[in-house]
Design a protein around this motif. Structure first.
Motif, mmCIF file in Angstrom:
data_model
loop_
_atom_site.group_PDB
_atom_site.id
_atom_site.type_symbol
_atom_site.label_atom_id
_atom_site.label_comp_id
_atom_site.label_asym_id
_atom_site.label_seq_id
_atom_site.Cartn_x
_atom_site.Cartn_y
_atom_site.Cartn_z
ATOM 1 N N CYS A 108 -6.894 0.776 6.756
ATOM 2 C CA CYS A 108 -5.651 0.959 6.008
ATOM 3 C C CYS A 108 -4.892 2.146 6.582
ATOM 4 N N ILE A 109 -3.604 2.067 6.472
ATOM 5 C CA ILE A 109 -2.738 3.186 6.842
ATOM 6 C C ILE A 109 -1.983 3.590 5.580
ATOM 7 N N TYR A 110 -2.047 4.882 5.247
ATOM 8 C CA TYR A 110 -1.343 5.401 4.081
ATOM 9 C C TYR A 110 -0.136 6.198 4.557
ATOM 10 N N LEU A 111 1.029 5.869 4.030
ATOM 11 C CA LEU A 111 2.256 6.583 4.376
ATOM 12 C C LEU A 111 2.794 7.255 3.120
ATOM 13 N N HIS A 112 3.069 8.539 3.240
ATOM 14 C CA HIS A 112 3.532 9.319 2.094
ATOM 15 C C HIS A 112 5.039 9.562 2.187
ATOM 16 N N GLU A 113 5.775 9.000 1.250
ATOM 17 C CA GLU A 113 7.218 9.191 1.085
ATOM 18 C C GLU A 113 8.015 8.978 2.372
ATOM 19 N N PHE A 133 -4.790 -4.507 9.721
ATOM 20 C CA PHE A 133 -4.478 -3.308 8.938
ATOM 21 C C PHE A 133 -3.769 -3.695 7.644
ATOM 22 N N ARG A 134 -3.927 -2.827 6.662
ATOM 23 C CA ARG A 134 -3.208 -2.942 5.398
ATOM 24 C C ARG A 134 -2.375 -1.673 5.261
ATOM 25 N N LEU A 135 -1.144 -1.803 4.795
ATOM 26 C CA LEU A 135 -0.265 -0.652 4.651
ATOM 27 C C LEU A 135 -0.176 -0.243 3.191
ATOM 28 N N LEU A 136 -0.443 1.027 2.932
ATOM 29 C CA LEU A 136 -0.348 1.590 1.586
ATOM 30 C C LEU A 136 0.823 2.568 1.579
ATOM 31 N N LEU A 137 1.792 2.341 0.697
ATOM 32 C CA LEU A 137 2.968 3.204 0.609
ATOM 33 C C LEU A 137 2.936 4.005 -0.675
ATOM 34 N N SER A 138 3.259 5.283 -0.566
ATOM 35 C CA SER A 138 3.320 6.135 -1.755
ATOM 36 C C SER A 138 4.586 5.847 -2.543
ATOM 37 N N ASN A 139 4.602 6.377 -3.747
ATOM 38 C CA ASN A 139 5.812 6.328 -4.559
ATOM 39 C C ASN A 139 6.901 7.089 -3.800
ATOM 40 N N ASN A 140 8.142 6.782 -4.033
ATOM 41 C CA ASN A 140 9.295 7.426 -3.377
ATOM 42 C C ASN A 140 9.405 7.092 -1.896
ATOM 43 N N SER A 141 8.753 6.053 -1.444
ATOM 44 C CA SER A 141 8.941 5.575 -0.076
ATOM 45 C C SER A 141 10.067 4.544 -0.081
ATOM 46 N N VAL A 142 10.638 4.311 1.086
ATOM 47 C CA VAL A 142 11.681 3.295 1.217
ATOM 48 C C VAL A 142 11.087 1.927 0.840
ATOM 49 N N ALA A 152 14.004 -4.254 11.232
ATOM 50 C CA ALA A 152 13.283 -3.389 12.177
ATOM 51 C C ALA A 152 11.842 -3.849 12.395
ATOM 52 N N SER A 153 11.260 -4.515 11.393
ATOM 53 C CA SER A 153 9.878 -4.985 11.531
ATOM 54 C C SER A 153 9.776 -6.177 12.476
ATOM 55 N N MET A 154 10.889 -6.837 12.741
ATOM 56 C CA MET A 154 10.946 -8.006 13.624
ATOM 57 C C MET A 154 9.932 -9.081 13.231
ATOM 58 N N GLY A 155 9.712 -9.248 11.937
ATOM 59 C CA GLY A 155 8.816 -10.287 11.444
ATOM 60 C C GLY A 155 7.437 -9.789 11.070
ATOM 61 N N ALA A 156 7.124 -8.546 11.406
ATOM 62 C CA ALA A 156 5.796 -8.010 11.079
ATOM 63 C C ALA A 156 5.592 -7.911 9.576
ATOM 64 N N ILE A 157 6.661 -7.817 8.806
ATOM 65 C CA ILE A 157 6.569 -7.736 7.340
ATOM 66 C C ILE A 157 5.832 -8.948 6.768
ATOM 67 N N PHE A 158 5.858 -10.062 7.492
ATOM 68 C CA PHE A 158 5.181 -11.276 7.022
ATOM 69 C C PHE A 158 3.691 -11.291 7.352
ATOM 70 N N VAL A 162 1.093 -5.274 2.288
ATOM 71 C CA VAL A 162 1.694 -4.011 1.869
ATOM 72 C C VAL A 162 1.388 -3.776 0.395
ATOM 73 N N GLU A 163 1.022 -2.552 0.067
ATOM 74 C CA GLU A 163 0.847 -2.160 -1.331
ATOM 75 C C GLU A 163 1.794 -1.011 -1.623
ATOM 76 N N LEU A 164 2.452 -1.075 -2.764
ATOM 77 C CA LEU A 164 3.459 -0.089 -3.136
ATOM 78 C C LEU A 164 2.940 0.900 -4.169
ATOM 79 N N ASP A 165 3.568 2.060 -4.202
ATOM 80 C CA ASP A 165 3.309 3.084 -5.224
ATOM 81 C C ASP A 165 1.841 3.493 -5.307
ATOM 82 N N VAL A 166 1.221 3.678 -4.168
ATOM 83 C CA VAL A 166 -0.175 4.110 -4.106
ATOM 84 C C VAL A 166 -0.198 5.630 -4.109
#
Length: 172
Positions: A108-113, A133-142, A152-158, A162-166
């Protein structure tokens, strides 16, 4: 969904309200079609396209609902200055109530804000390239379903879960 409602999907509050987001451009639509073959949650997709894309859409051989719009309507649906002429309305993944439950050995990759949509899209592309990989996004992230992130993801979003507000306290 009515065209007037689809136009509103550029804003996060309406994406949440209606449960859909927009995908624009040939490459992203092709990636969406690949993902839809393996992901059952990617159903009920509507393609909005101009007359110029009717032949292309026919050759696509997809189960997507197709709606033809004029150039003026496409300019309103599009988030770019020069619309390509093809936009898809895609259901948001069901992220409600998800909690980050990281299993032993899971990557997993955790991204903070993270605030910049282009940066998040680039990170998604990198994660998709490496795979698994799994993407973990913190609260207040885009919002990962913001049109700029999706583009910008060029299809990678599919292809990247993604998990939000982690929160940091939820991580092991």
């Amino acid at each position: 969904m009515k065209i007037d409602d689809v136009k509103k999907l550029h804003q996060k509050k309406y994406r949440s309200q209606f449960g859909y987001y927009l995908v624009e451009g040939e490459h992203l639509i092709l990636e969406l079609q690949k993902a839809a073959k393996t992901q059952s949650e990617l159903t009920d997709i509507t393609l909005y396209l101009t007359e110029e894309y009717m032949q292309w859409a026919t050759e696509l051989k997809t189960d997507f609902t197709i709606v033809t719009v004029n150039q003026k309507q496409m300019a309103q649906l599009s988030n770019t200055k020069t619309p390509q002429g093809i936009v898809a309305c895609v259901p948001l993944p069901d992220l409600a109530g998800q909690q980050a439950q990281i299993k032993k050995g899971e990557r997993c990759i955790y991204l903070h804000e993270v605030q910049d949509p282009g940066n998040l899209g680039t990170i998604l592309r990198s994660l998709a390239w490496f795979g698994g990989f799994r993407l973990l996004l913190s609260n207040n992230s885009v919002d990962p379903f913001n049109p700029k992130v999706v583009r910008a993801s060029m299809g990678a979003i599919f292809h990247v879960p993604v998990e939000l507000d982690v929160g940091l306290d939820e991580l092991p």
